[in-house]
Design a protein around this motif. Structure first.
Motif, PDB file in Angstrom:
ATOM      1  N   ASP A 133       0.855  -1.185   0.000  1.00  0.00           N
ATOM      2  CA  ASP A 133       0.000   0.000   0.000  1.00  0.00           C
ATOM      3  C   ASP A 133       0.890   1.233   0.000  1.00  0.00           C
ATOM      4  OD1 ASP A 133      -2.306   1.439  -0.124  1.00  0.00           O
ATOM      5  OD2 ASP A 133      -3.106   0.802   1.813  1.00  0.00           O
ATOM      6  N   THR A 231      -3.167  -6.013  -2.661  1.00  0.00           N
ATOM      7  CA  THR A 231      -3.277  -4.547  -2.663  1.00  0.00           C
ATOM      8  C   THR A 231      -4.737  -4.142  -2.640  1.00  0.00           C
ATOM      9  OG1 THR A 231      -3.445  -4.383  -5.057  1.00  0.00           O
ATOM     10  CG2 THR A 231      -1.224  -4.361  -4.145  1.00  0.00           C
ATOM     11  N   ASP A 232      -4.953  -2.841  -2.519  1.00  0.00           N
ATOM     12  CA  ASP A 232      -6.322  -2.357  -2.679  1.00  0.00           C
ATOM     13  C   ASP A 232      -6.625  -2.217  -4.176  1.00  0.00           C
ATOM     14  OD1 ASP A 232      -5.038  -0.072  -3.518  1.00  0.00           O
ATOM     15  OD2 ASP A 232      -5.293   0.982  -1.633  1.00  0.00           O
ATOM     16  N   GLY A 233      -7.760  -1.656  -4.471  1.00  0.00           N
ATOM     17  CA  GLY A 233      -8.194  -1.628  -5.861  1.00  0.00           C
ATOM     18  C   GLY A 233      -7.638  -0.479  -6.699  1.00  0.00           C
ATOM     19  N   TYR A 237      -2.000  -0.288  -9.356  1.00  0.00           N
ATOM     20  CA  TYR A 237      -1.524  -1.658  -9.117  1.00  0.00           C
ATOM     21  C   TYR A 237      -2.006  -2.626 -10.202  1.00  0.00           C
ATOM     22  CZ  TYR A 237      -0.399   0.093  -4.465  1.00  0.00           C
ATOM     23  OH  TYR A 237       0.115   0.809  -3.425  1.00  0.00           O
ATOM     24  N   ASN A 238      -2.678  -2.101 -11.206  1.00  0.00           N
ATOM     25  CA  ASN A 238      -3.297  -2.978 -12.202  1.00  0.00           C
ATOM     26  C   ASN A 238      -2.343  -3.945 -12.895  1.00  0.00           C
ATOM     27  OD1 ASN A 238      -5.791  -2.145 -11.644  1.00  0.00           O
ATOM     28  ND2 ASN A 238      -6.164  -1.009 -13.536  1.00  0.00           N
ATOM     29  N   LYS A 241       0.625  -7.937 -11.779  1.00  0.00           N
ATOM     30  CA  LYS A 241       0.734  -9.358 -12.105  1.00  0.00           C
ATOM     31  C   LYS A 241       1.964  -9.662 -12.954  1.00  0.00           C
ATOM     32  CE  LYS A 241      -3.421 -11.747 -12.093  1.00  0.00           C
ATOM     33  NZ  LYS A 241      -4.741 -11.741 -12.679  1.00  0.00           N
ATOM     34  N   HIS A 247      -1.463 -11.892  -7.907  1.00  0.00           N
ATOM     35  CA  HIS A 247      -1.879 -10.602  -7.373  1.00  0.00           C
ATOM     36  C   HIS A 247      -3.351 -10.645  -6.996  1.00  0.00           C
ATOM     37  CE1 HIS A 247      -2.780  -6.068  -8.161  1.00  0.00           C
ATOM     38  NE2 HIS A 247      -2.694  -6.343  -6.875  1.00  0.00           N
ATOM     39  N   GLU A 248      -3.635 -10.293  -5.766  1.00  0.00           N
ATOM     40  CA  GLU A 248      -5.014 -10.254  -5.286  1.00  0.00           C
ATOM     41  C   GLU A 248      -5.364  -8.795  -5.064  1.00  0.00           C
ATOM     42  OE1 GLU A 248      -5.189 -12.721  -1.856  1.00  0.00           O
ATOM     43  OE2 GLU A 248      -7.221 -12.116  -1.325  1.00  0.00           O
ATOM     44  N   GLN A 249      -6.291  -8.293  -5.877  1.00  0.00           N
ATOM     45  CA  GLN A 249      -6.638  -6.877  -5.759  1.00  0.00           C
ATOM     46  C   GLN A 249      -8.004  -6.753  -5.099  1.00  0.00           C
ATOM     47  OE1 GLN A 249      -6.175  -4.812  -9.464  1.00  0.00           O
ATOM     48  NE2 GLN A 249      -5.599  -2.915  -8.435  1.00  0.00           N
ATOM     49  N   LYS A 251     -11.224  -4.911  -3.709  1.00  0.00           N
ATOM     50  CA  LYS A 251     -12.038  -3.703  -3.819  1.00  0.00           C
ATOM     51  C   LYS A 251     -12.604  -3.442  -2.432  1.00  0.00           C
ATOM     52  CE  LYS A 251     -12.040  -3.589  -8.500  1.00  0.00           C
ATOM     53  NZ  LYS A 251     -10.589  -3.614  -8.706  1.00  0.00           N
TER      54      LYS A 251
END
Ligand SMILES: [Zn+2]
Length: 320
Positions: A133, A231-233, A237-238, A241, A247-249, A251
């Motif tokens: 973050d 990470t957050d949404g 961070y898009n 991957k 990668h777990e994004q 929301k």
């Protein structure tokens, strides 16, 4: 090591010197001229002399103390204060404690120590599951002090920074920092959130902005390519991957973030409180050094031999 033990072990300049030499001998001295590793020790002038070409290397050369005119005792005290205090230690306080007349050399010494801490931590990457973050630290124009440590008030600088500027993202008062925390499986730990895991190592890196081009290279340097990132949404961070294993994004809303990214959030609030309490205001150009110290100490929070570890880092530091 507490103060009493320290002063028992290092009462004089000589005791620090011989301790430092012991550490240097352990890793070995390399001649700058011919790369030879065999040296004589000239005890009267405290120099190593190359057995092949006769080139002389001082005890401080090639270590964190290179080019420093300060005594070994000062360096030892600085490393002791930095490693033995739970929080941090300002250069001004250090100057006061040792009663040195000039501020700048003490300030420089403290920053060199923090720099070496960062270099050591940069030599390994975060693995397993990594929370990522960003945080915004309030920084100022570096406080100018004269050679004795007295604050120089520069009127124009002070006015600029006293002006109320907008807060949060994009404010010129803020320095953006990428915060990363590695956690490992640990059933039954007492953390309130994510009780199946426990935090292991953290890293904090100062970045120029929040664009993908600022963030991705830093994450690639810091996080292992096989790690699982959370990470957050946020849009920046898009493309994560492409550089990590998975990668777990998530929301989520703001008041939920501390539950799913508990360790980065805890790290951020602890670091902010620490900086505010000890250093009051931090210059933007030196923020990374303070972050280094914070992470170095956190990552070794379970080690009782922090001073020895610091010595190892200090002795093996190569300026380049
Ligand atoms: Zn040589």
């Amino acid at each position: 090591m507490n103060f009493k033990e320290f002063f028992n072990q290092f009462p004089t300049e000589e005791s620090c010197k011989s301790h430092f030499k012991m550490y240097r001998d352990k890793t070995g001295v390399t001649c700058k001229k011919c790369q030879c590793k065999e040296h004589y020790w000239l005890s009267t002038i405290s120099y190593y002399k190359c057995k092949q070409c006769g080139f002389r290397t001082s005890l401080k050369s090639g270590t964190v103390m290179e080019n420093s005119k300060l005594s070994f005792v000062y360096w030892y005290m600085a490393m002791m204060f930095i490693t033995s205090t739970k929080k941090s230690f300002s250069a001004l306080e250090m100057q006061r404690q040792i009663g040195h007349k000039f501020y700048k050399p003490i300030w420089l010494m403290m920053h060199k120590i923090r720099l070496t801490m960062g270099k050591r931590d940069a030599s390994y990457k975060l693995n397993d599951q990594v929370e990522i973050d960003e945080a915004f630290f309030v920084t100022t124009a570096p406080i100018e002090r004269d050679q004795y440590g007295k604050r120089i008030l520069k009127h124009h600088v002070q006015t600029i920074y006293k002006q109320r500027m907008k807060r949060g993202k994009g404010s010129p008062r803020n320095t953006t920092v990428l915060v990363m925390a590695e956690s490992i499986l640990n059933k039954g730990n007492k953390d309130k959130y994510r009780a199946d895991r426990a935090v292991k190592f953290i890293k904090m890196v100062q970045i120029d902005g929040l664009k993908t081009k600022d963030i991705l290279p830093e994450i690639a340097k810091t996080v292992d390519s096989k790690a699982h990132a959370i990470t957050d949404g946020a849009l920046h961070y898009n493309n994560l991957k492409s550089i990590v294993g998975s990668h777990e994004q998530l929301k989520m809303t703001m008041n939920y973030a501390h539950k799913v990214l508990p360790w980065v959030h805890k790290t951020i609030s602890n670091a902010k409180r620490n900086f505010l309490g000890i250093h009051h205001s931090i210059g933007r150009s030196y923020t990374q050094n303070y972050l280094n110290e914070f992470c170095f100490k956190f990552n070794r929070r379970n080690n009782s031999d922090l001073f020895d570890r610091m010595m190892n880092v200090a002795v093996n530091y190569k300026w380049n």
